[in-house]
Design a protein around this motif. Structure first.
Motif, PDB file in Angstrom:
ATOM      1  N   GLU A   9      79.626 -25.377  32.349  1.00  0.00           N
ATOM      2  CA  GLU A   9      81.259 -25.258  32.039  1.00  0.00           C
ATOM      3  C   GLU A   9      81.719 -24.444  33.219  1.00  0.00           C
ATOM      4  OE1 GLU A   9      82.699 -24.303  28.324  1.00  0.00           O
ATOM      5  OE2 GLU A   9      81.524 -25.860  27.294  1.00  0.00           O
ATOM      6  N   THR A  49      79.262 -23.197  23.963  1.00  0.00           N
ATOM      7  CA  THR A  49      80.289 -22.066  24.493  1.00  0.00           C
ATOM      8  C   THR A  49      81.376 -21.601  23.039  1.00  0.00           C
ATOM      9  OG1 THR A  49      81.849 -23.419  25.279  1.00  0.00           O
ATOM     10  CG2 THR A  49      79.968 -22.729  26.725  1.00  0.00           C
ATOM     11  N   GLN A  50      81.457 -22.187  22.439  1.00  0.00           N
ATOM     12  CA  GLN A  50      82.167 -21.997  21.375  1.00  0.00           C
ATOM     13  C   GLN A  50      81.550 -21.699  20.065  1.00  0.00           C
ATOM     14  OE1 GLN A  50      85.231 -24.789  20.827  1.00  0.00           O
ATOM     15  NE2 GLN A  50      86.342 -24.078  22.894  1.00  0.00           N
ATOM     16  N   GLN A  77      76.778 -22.651  29.311  1.00  0.00           N
ATOM     17  CA  GLN A  77      77.489 -21.776  29.959  1.00  0.00           C
ATOM     18  C   GLN A  77      77.854 -22.028  31.546  1.00  0.00           C
ATOM     19  OE1 GLN A  77      76.145 -18.265  28.760  1.00  0.00           O
ATOM     20  NE2 GLN A  77      77.072 -18.156  26.648  1.00  0.00           N
TER      21      GLN A  77
END
Length: 565
Positions: free
Chosen positions: A257, A282-283, A254
């Motif tokens: 990103e 993150t997905q 995270q």
């Protein structure tokens, strides 16, 4: 950019790029002169397996392509430590020199290169990291490599892109993602010093200035340490960031990103299997199989069939525990971390979980050192305020940890050898591999060396080593028996020897300047050694929580008769 298999020699395609990049970038189609120089040197040399280790990706690629075009196999050692290279050199048919000396070339003209390479021929020999045992030698054919590169090209095309690699191309992940993928698609790439955040930032800017979309090939060790003080938001955004070699913490995915404004893609696999699956944390935490990889889960174990395997038709049992999930699987940990101690089966995972239950312990790795006494080693990271700096505090800490483990383990299973580190040392792939384990515990068999506990490289000219004075250091004997201390000459010798390890051969000793001893160094003391490369040698300083112990400058003469340039 269309992917061209390695068997069709993509580096021989004549394509002119419109972009303008500095010389430290590698354009795959600018390699032919270097490849031909290597071909002329190799002409008349023995066939077979050749040792190849080059830090710079351009020279690495040129030598690799020359070996392939001449029908030879490249053997890629896992590290460049002198003992590793010497051992392999004695086993192989040849070792490439630093450069192909044209004056000693064995052929005045370049031998013709083949139109294609045999898909079933062995391309490279690699070594596993050794993070769960001794390194294993593995051969990879061209068809295995091309199958995996085709999957990369399908999932992550490099049209109008370029690669910035922070990991070593001597291992399968860095080789495929950082070098062979751009080589097969004609995309520019760079590496070498890119592991430093400041260099990464500069390369991102260079890619953006050239109108290219950069892709970053990285590792958990690199991404977990991305500094926030650099102006990442002002730089061109990467198209994507890859991570592999070890699990990436969700918080680090995270954070990366957020800093780089780019998706972080993790690749799961091994040297034996090649890539198996990928995810964007993150997905979701679920891993999804790479194209062509067939997965099945039985009793919590993962079995796969893959075109990247040595035998694509046979099922491979992966030594990881998994749980099925929608469109993929969740990783739960290794199943092969059981060892026998005095005839009893002991789970290394269980010991690590027991240690991390303590509030002062951040991380722990338990290791079968393979010693004759059969006892285990433990590498433990602690919160700063709990780190032992003297013999008595270290002894007290070990006793406290052993007492805690005695409630969970039989006495023989409790680790005997302890190393306390600021962060788990990791190689370029983000793993605590066998070479690092050997360094952590090397003092058990070498009573003249300090205990190595890790190092940092803030820039190419500086190395900060964390060390400890072993209580069994031979130089303590007979030196103030009631008050043992490390002799000053030994501190200087450590600085010179460790500079050679850190920077390569530094040169012939010429003298010492500005040498000052300010505090004694006692057995069990934890200290840092800062080494800095200078034009005429190295500067060093030894410090501990007590303050400065000694510092000086060592003058060295290079083989060429001058200082370091």
């Amino acid at each position: 950019m269309t992917f061209v298999p390695l068997t069709r020699l993509p580096w021989r395609r004549a394509i002119t790029h419109q972009h303008s990049l500095p010389r430290h970038w590698v354009d795959p189609f600018s390699l032919t002169q270097r490849i031909d120089a290597w071909r002329r040197w190799l002409a008349g040399q023995p066939a077979g397996h050749w040792l190849l280790y080059r830090r710079h990706p351009g020279e690495f690629c040129a030598a690799l392509a020359a070996l392939w075009e001449s029908g030879r196999v490249a053997v890629l050692p896992a590290d460049d430590r002198p003992e590793t290279l010497a051992r392999l050199a004695a086993e192989l048919d040849g070792t490439l020199p630093e450069t192909p000396d044209e004056q000693s070339a064995n052929h005045p003209t370049t031998p013709a290169y083949p139109e294609s390479l045999n898909p079933s021929a062995t391309a490279v020999v690699l070594y596993t990291s050794g993070s769960t045992g001794d390194p294993i030698r593995l051969a990879k054919r061209f068809d295995q490599l091309d199958a995996e590169l085709a999957a990369h090209a399908e999932l992550w095309p490099l049209a109008d892109g370029c690669i910035i690699s922070q990991v070593s191309h001597q291992h399968i992940y860095g080789l495929l993602t950082g070098v062979l993928h751009p080589l097969g698609t004609g995309a520019p790439f760079c590496g070498d010093e890119c592991r430093y955040p400041e260099v990464l930032a500069a390369r991102l800017q260079e890619a953006g200035d050239a109108g290219l979309a950069p892709v970053v090939v990285s590792s958990p060790a690199q991404l977990s340490r991305l500094p926030e003080h650099l102006s990442w938001h002002d730089l061109p955004r990467p198209r994507r960031v890859f991570s592999s070699g070890a699990p990436l913490a969700a918080e680090h995915a995270q954070r990366t990103e957020s800093l780089l404004h780019a998706p972080v893609i993790e690749i799961y696999g091994s040297t034996e299997t090649g890539g198996i699956a990928q995810r964007r944390q993150t997905q979701g935490s679920t891993w999804q199989a790479l194209p062509g990889v067939e997965l099945s889960i039985m009793d919590g174990s993962l079995t796969l069939r893959s075109p990247f395997l040595e035998d694509p038709q046979s099922g491979w049992q992966q030594p990881d525990r998994v749980a099925p999930a929608t469109a993929g699987f969740e990783l739960l940990g290794r199943v092969d971390r059981l060892v026998k101690i005095a005839g009893k089966r002991v789970s290394l995972d269980h010991i690590e979980l027991s240690l991390t239950a303590l509030p002062e312990v951040s991380e722990a790795r338990c290791i079968d050192l393979g010693r004759t006494d059969g006892r285990l080693g433990a590498v433990v990271t602690l919160h700063d305020e709990r780190m032992p700096h003297r013999h008595d505090t270290r002894h007290e800490l070990i006793q406290r940890l052993r007492t805690h483990l005695s409630h969970h383990l039989e006495r023989v299973a409790i680790p005997r050898y302890w190393r306390f580190v600021d962060a788990l040392p990791s190689n370029a792939q983000g793993k605590l591999d066998r070479s690092l384990v050997d360094r952590l515990f090397a003092d058990l068999d070498d009573n003249k060396a300090p205990r190595w506990l890790g190092e940092r490289r803030p820039d190419p000219a500086t190395c900060l080593l964390t060390l400890e004075v072993p209580e069994r250091l031979v130089f303590l004997e007979g030196h103030f028996e009631e008050y043992p201390l490390v002799p000053g000459v030994v501190m200087v010798q450590w600085a010179i020897e460790l500079a050679n390890d850190s920077f390569g051969e530094t040169g012939e000793f010429q003298g010492i300047e500005r040498l000052k001893f300010q505090r004694v160094l006692r057995p069990g003391s934890r200290f840092t050694l800062q080494l800095t490369r200078r034009d005429d040698g190295i500067a060093f300083a030894i410090d501990s929580h007590e303050g400065r112990h000694c510092a000086g400058q060592v003058r060295l003469l290079t083989r060429h008769g001058g200082g370091h340039g």
